[in-house]
Design a protein around this motif. Structure first.
Motif, short mmCIF file in Angstrom:
data_model
loop_
_atom_site.label_atom_id
_atom_site.label_comp_id
_atom_site.label_asym_id
_atom_site.label_seq_id
_atom_site.Cartn_x
_atom_site.Cartn_y
_atom_site.Cartn_z
N GLY A 1 -18.77 -9.48 13.71
CA GLY A 1 -20.20 -9.71 13.85
C GLY A 1 -20.88 -8.56 14.59
O GLY A 1 -22.04 -8.29 14.36
N ILE A 2 -20.11 -7.88 15.46
CA ILE A 2 -20.69 -6.75 16.21
C ILE A 2 -19.82 -5.49 16.15
O ILE A 2 -20.26 -4.43 16.53
CB ILE A 2 -20.96 -7.12 17.69
N THR A 3 -18.58 -5.63 15.68
CA THR A 3 -17.71 -4.46 15.52
C THR A 3 -17.33 -4.30 14.06
O THR A 3 -17.28 -5.28 13.31
CB THR A 3 -16.42 -4.57 16.38
N TYR A 4 -17.05 -3.06 13.68
CA TYR A 4 -16.76 -2.74 12.29
C TYR A 4 -15.50 -1.91 12.19
O TYR A 4 -15.18 -1.14 13.09
CB TYR A 4 -17.93 -1.95 11.68
N ASN A 5 -14.81 -2.06 11.07
CA ASN A 5 -13.68 -1.20 10.72
C ASN A 5 -14.06 -0.41 9.49
O ASN A 5 -14.79 -0.91 8.63
CB ASN A 5 -12.43 -2.03 10.40
N ALA A 6 -13.54 0.79 9.38
CA ALA A 6 -13.74 1.61 8.19
C ALA A 6 -12.39 2.18 7.78
O ALA A 6 -11.69 2.78 8.60
CB ALA A 6 -14.73 2.73 8.46
N PHE A 7 -12.02 1.96 6.53
CA PHE A 7 -10.74 2.41 6.00
C PHE A 7 -10.95 3.19 4.72
O PHE A 7 -11.86 2.90 3.94
CB PHE A 7 -9.84 1.21 5.67
N ASP A 8 -10.07 4.15 4.47
CA ASP A 8 -10.10 4.85 3.19
C ASP A 8 -9.65 3.88 2.11
O ASP A 8 -8.79 3.03 2.35
CB ASP A 8 -9.17 6.07 3.22
N ALA A 9 -10.22 3.99 0.95
CA ALA A 9 -9.90 3.09 -0.16
C ALA A 9 -8.71 3.57 -0.98
O ALA A 9 -8.45 3.04 -2.05
CB ALA A 9 -11.12 2.89 -1.05
N ALA A 10 -7.98 4.56 -0.49
CA ALA A 10 -6.78 5.05 -1.18
C ALA A 10 -5.57 4.24 -0.74
O ALA A 10 -5.38 3.99 0.45
CB ALA A 10 -6.56 6.52 -0.88
N CYS A 11 -4.73 3.84 -1.69
CA CYS A 11 -3.49 3.13 -1.37
C CYS A 11 -2.66 4.02 -0.45
O CYS A 11 -2.36 5.17 -0.82
CB CYS A 11 -2.70 2.80 -2.62
N PRO A 12 -2.26 3.54 0.71
CA PRO A 12 -1.61 4.42 1.69
C PRO A 12 -0.11 4.62 1.50
O PRO A 12 0.46 5.49 2.15
CB PRO A 12 -1.86 3.69 3.02
N ASN A 13 0.54 3.89 0.62
CA ASN A 13 2.00 3.98 0.51
C ASN A 13 2.49 4.53 -0.81
O ASN A 13 3.60 4.23 -1.25
CB ASN A 13 2.63 2.61 0.79
N GLN A 14 1.67 5.37 -1.43
CA GLN A 14 2.10 6.04 -2.66
C GLN A 14 1.23 7.25 -2.92
O GLN A 14 0.14 7.37 -2.36
CB GLN A 14 2.02 5.08 -3.84
N ALA A 15 1.72 8.12 -3.76
CA ALA A 15 0.96 9.31 -4.13
C ALA A 15 -0.29 8.90 -4.90
O ALA A 15 -0.33 7.85 -5.55
CB ALA A 15 1.83 10.23 -4.98
N LEU A 16 -1.32 9.74 -4.82
CA LEU A 16 -2.57 9.45 -5.52
C LEU A 16 -2.32 9.38 -7.02
O LEU A 16 -1.62 10.22 -7.59
CB LEU A 16 -3.61 10.51 -5.20
N SER A 17 -2.89 8.36 -7.65
CA SER A 17 -2.74 8.18 -9.09
C SER A 17 -3.98 7.46 -9.62
O SER A 17 -4.90 7.16 -8.88
CB SER A 17 -1.48 7.36 -9.39
N SER A 18 -3.96 7.15 -10.91
CA SER A 18 -5.12 6.50 -11.53
C SER A 18 -5.37 5.09 -11.01
O SER A 18 -6.47 4.58 -11.10
CB SER A 18 -4.95 6.47 -13.05
N CYS A 19 -4.35 4.46 -10.43
CA CYS A 19 -4.52 3.08 -9.95
C CYS A 19 -4.57 2.98 -8.42
O CYS A 19 -4.53 1.88 -7.88
CB CYS A 19 -3.41 2.18 -10.49
N SER A 20 -4.67 4.10 -7.73
CA SER A 20 -4.54 4.06 -6.27
C SER A 20 -5.85 3.88 -5.51
O SER A 20 -5.86 3.99 -4.29
CB SER A 20 -3.80 5.29 -5.76
N THR A 21 -6.95 3.58 -6.18
CA THR A 21 -8.18 3.24 -5.49
C THR A 21 -8.20 1.74 -5.26
O THR A 21 -8.14 0.96 -6.21
CB THR A 21 -9.43 3.67 -6.28
N MET A 22 -8.27 1.35 -4.00
CA MET A 22 -8.20 -0.07 -3.64
C MET A 22 -9.53 -0.77 -3.92
O MET A 22 -10.58 -0.14 -3.95
CB MET A 22 -7.82 -0.21 -2.18
N THR A 23 -9.45 -2.08 -4.11
CA THR A 23 -10.64 -2.90 -4.30
C THR A 23 -10.69 -3.95 -3.19
O THR A 23 -9.67 -4.30 -2.60
CB THR A 23 -10.64 -3.59 -5.68
N ILE A 24 -11.88 -4.45 -2.94
CA ILE A 24 -12.06 -5.48 -1.93
C ILE A 24 -11.72 -6.83 -2.53
O ILE A 24 -12.18 -7.18 -3.62
CB ILE A 24 -13.51 -5.48 -1.41
N LYS A 25 -10.90 -7.59 -1.81
CA LYS A 25 -10.52 -8.94 -2.21
C LYS A 25 -10.66 -9.84 -0.99
O LYS A 25 -9.71 -10.04 -0.24
CB LYS A 25 -9.09 -8.96 -2.75
N GLY A 26 -11.88 -10.32 -0.75
CA GLY A 26 -12.15 -11.14 0.43
C GLY A 26 -12.02 -10.32 1.70
O GLY A 26 -12.71 -9.34 1.88
#
Length: 139
Positions: free
Chosen positions: A72-97
């Motif tokens: 409500g008063i603090t925020y987190n910011a994370f990169d949307a890249a999957c952190p446990n694999q090399a960059l690929s066509s499916c490595s952009t994360m999506t929000i799920k709740g």
């Protein structure tokens, strides 16, 4: 008494102090500079006014940034890249709740902590400063 005082001074120097800086030593993700200002008064960020809501912002970091209202008063910011694999066509994360989903490995990372059970690396985290209705996301 003097020995105790010296020990109290030496302990942080010898063992380090918490700097509140996120640890981003991940061999899969490059360290790109991030300097983003978010105006919570704008309609595209209205979800961030409520606790446990997140917004994806493209064009920043490695694969975009997910900003999450943590309490409500603090925020987190994370990169949307999957952190446990090399960059690929499916490595952009999506929000799920309250999680970020990596489709490549079907893994869900908590937007509260950035962690995923059984995974070596957490989400790549950025700093967030709150100043009224403005958020500053940076590294």
């Amino acid at each position: 008494m003097k020995k105790c005082f010296l020990l109290l001074i030496a302990f942080p120097i010898l063992f380090g102090c918490s700097t509140n800086s996120p640890k981003n030593n991940n061999p899969y993700l490059p360290n790109y500079s991030v300097n983003l200002n978010i105006n919570l008064s704008l309609p595209e960020y209205s979800n961030l006014k409520s606790m446990s809501n997140a917004v994806y912002i493209s064009g920043q970091g490695v694969r975009g940034i997910i900003v999450f209202n943590n309490s409500g008063i603090t925020y987190n910011a994370f990169d949307a890249a999957c952190p446990n694999q090399a960059l690929s066509s499916c490595s952009t994360m999506t929000i799920k709740g309250i999680n970020a989903l990596c489709a490549c490995e079907n893994a869900e990372y908590s937007l509260f902590s950035g962690q995923c059970a059984g995974k070596q690396y957490p989400l790549k985290q950025y700093r967030v400063e709150v100043n009224g209705n403005l958020l500053h996301v940076y590294n």
